[in-house]
Design an enzyme around this catalytic site. Sequence first.
Site, PDB file in Angstrom:
ATOM      1  N   HIS A  44     -16.438  -5.925   1.115  1.00 38.16           N
ATOM      2  CA  HIS A  44     -15.384  -5.615   0.393  1.00 38.16           C
ATOM      3  C   HIS A  44     -15.262  -6.452  -0.822  1.00 38.16           C
ATOM      4  CE1 HIS A  44     -14.544  -2.419   3.166  1.00 38.16           C
ATOM      5  NE2 HIS A  44     -14.565  -3.394   4.259  1.00 38.16           N
ATOM      6  N   ARG A  88      -3.049  -7.805 -12.678  1.00 39.27           N
ATOM      7  CA  ARG A  88      -3.530  -9.092 -13.432  1.00 39.27           C
ATOM      8  C   ARG A  88      -4.562  -8.848 -14.094  1.00 39.27           C
ATOM      9  NH1 ARG A  88      -7.975  -9.401  -9.911  1.00 39.27           N
ATOM     10  NH2 ARG A  88      -7.325  -8.348  -7.798  1.00 39.27           N
ATOM     11  N   LYS A 139       0.821  -1.361  -0.042  1.00 38.52           N
ATOM     12  CA  LYS A 139       0.015  -0.063  -0.104  1.00 38.52           C
ATOM     13  C   LYS A 139       0.815   1.267   0.133  1.00 38.52           C
ATOM     14  CE  LYS A 139      -4.391   1.248   1.971  1.00 38.52           C
ATOM     15  NZ  LYS A 139      -5.392   0.875   1.004  1.00 38.52           N
ATOM     16  N   GLU A 166      -8.225  12.028   7.779  1.00 38.64           N
ATOM     17  CA  GLU A 166      -8.348  11.837   6.393  1.00 38.64           C
ATOM     18  C   GLU A 166      -9.418  12.676   5.843  1.00 38.64           C
ATOM     19  OE1 GLU A 166      -7.144   7.301   5.138  1.00 38.64           O
ATOM     20  OE2 GLU A 166      -9.233   7.880   4.643  1.00 38.64           O
TER      21      GLU A 166
END
Lengths: 173, 517
Positions: free
Chosen positions: B235, B293, B116, B200
């Site tokens: 998710h 991918r 990340k 954030e």
Amino acid sequence: MEEELKLRAFLDNSDLGVIIEDLEGELRVTVDGHSYTPQVQRIDDNSYLLTNDNRVYDCRVECKSRERYEVKLNHHAYEISIVDPRRLRTDENSDRHHDGPTEITAQMPGKVVRVLVDRGVAVEKGAGIVVVEAMKMQNEMKTPRAGTVLSLNVSPGDTVNAGEVLATVGDVK
Amino acid sequence: MFKKVLIANRGEIAVRIIRTCRELAISVVAVYSEADAKRLHVRLADEAVCLGPAQSSQSYLNVDAIITAAKLTGAEAVHPGYGFLAENADFARALLSAGLTFIGPSPDAIEIMGSKTSARRAAIDAGVPIVPGTVEPLASFSETKATAHNFGYPVMLKASAGGGGKGMRLVRSDEELLSAFETAQAEAASAFGDSSLYLEKAVERPRHIEIQVFADSHGNVVHLGERECSIQRRHQKVVEECPSPINEPNLRQQMGQAAVKVAKAVNYLGAGTVEFLVADATREFYFLEMNTRLQVEHPVTELVTGFDLVREQFRVASGQVLSFTQDDIRWNGHAIECRVYAEDPSNNFFPSPGTITHLREPSGPGIRLDSGVDLNSEVSIHYDPMIAKLAVWGKTREDAIDRLRRALDEYDVSGITTTLPFFREIVRDGEFQRGQLDTGFIERFNSRRASAPPAVPAIEERHMAVIAAALAYHQRQQQATQGSSPVTNRWKLSGRNAALNARQNLTHETSSKWRKS
């Protein structure tokens, strides 16, 4: 020759009378007082195509036990129990003559009123095992064979579903 | 072009890749675990090698066994599909050092995008926006206030040690900030033993929109537009579409260019996907991550652009130039995909393994089904429970929804419980039909569903179901009295029927013979 078969069907807590009549090739089925004369095609062991007044009902029937069926129709799954009231009065397991352990099953949803034997005791053919009350009738469930009570799955007061195994009778190994 | 390729995967994606191999006349090597010996992808292959026992760690994740299988069969390249080893840099490196081609990007690109922090750094360096946030814990309330002003409201306070929504507060204005700061600190302290917070910028009603990119080894990097994947549970995407219902060429171009920049930053090769969060109201977008991918949901892009992404993967992996340029790409019509899982939607999406006893698959205009199962396939507990992807194409989004509804109603699977009933409801949902999508869609949909009255079928339909059950009962009784032993299950029943029929035919034959003589 006319034939008539009277059954009871249990669906979502409702108890529906079903009469199937074979009127010289034409099938008439009455469900809960509603009369239908559907065309019936058996597609395979698990599929019945019914056409009623030209309306098509493509049914997949999954057999869960002798009495319990799941019918899928238009993506809706119906859990249906079918009972033949005539069989309740006779020895319900009379057509089972094999030597292995025999399951004594409930014929319709009901309540266990009495248990007549203990686990491990020897019983004669035709001896009463459990009394189940259903539709305000008490039915004595009998063993179709002599042997030993191998399992006893219910106690007085229990509610049972159609097809549920109440007890098994067999030989002690 | 390659002559022989090993496909290091199973299920629908292995079948999907085999199809393109056939079109390119590439010979196919399948690999399988002991549990998958009878599966579709094995039966469709030219050669098949067993990797080991059912557990993925000993089969589909077994790098040595896969390389041995490739060497044994003389495959030149390995296609990893998605999942398993598709984003494993060590696997890509091991293939390269064994002299095999990995169909995908370089191990370095996989590695950068696999973390990340390094992925975010790559995006920032490429000038692509990420969700603004503080890196160090906030030292004081005054620092918090200054940072909030800097980002602009709304902002999200989050526990540094956080997770599960604990110590998390959405703040819309200065007035709310102090009390939110104090409660979030207290919550974080009691939940994690650490009261530190970070800030954030809040993305309200975030949409999950991703861009398909493609790069060859000759310096060409293009984007194939977006896929909207906002409908997620746990998710995990369940419904994807191309284009997004937003469908704004400007936004597509901006996001497409940003995605191309990210791909270029890591010298990307092959098919990749750059994922963004998009604020529903403002259309601001932020880089989330890059998947190095082929994606599960690639068929919707293929349906709308007309390109075969697996074919292009083989092209660029064998050193050829991409078969199209950015200017060649047009987006025609609308495509929607549903991921069909062997899960019970009425029981919290619990896996429902079992054997498929009945299967009717949709077909006809505008339907694409990528399935990894067929009748009698066993859906085992060992692997991902996705059994198929149903994708539809229509001239407009409305046409595609009509088609999807029709296809879902046509689709019939028995023996296992699937998510098909759930999709049949989604496709009839007003918010879905209006394209009001964001990552909170499923939660709102579920609460609408819980309060909606259950659909009650017409009485005639109920009675027809009862008649079918009564007829089946009658049939069984007759067979039981004809037979000698009690019928225990359907398989014995059908065997018995066949035996009975054979006996009846035999009697009929002998009697007619007897009559003739």
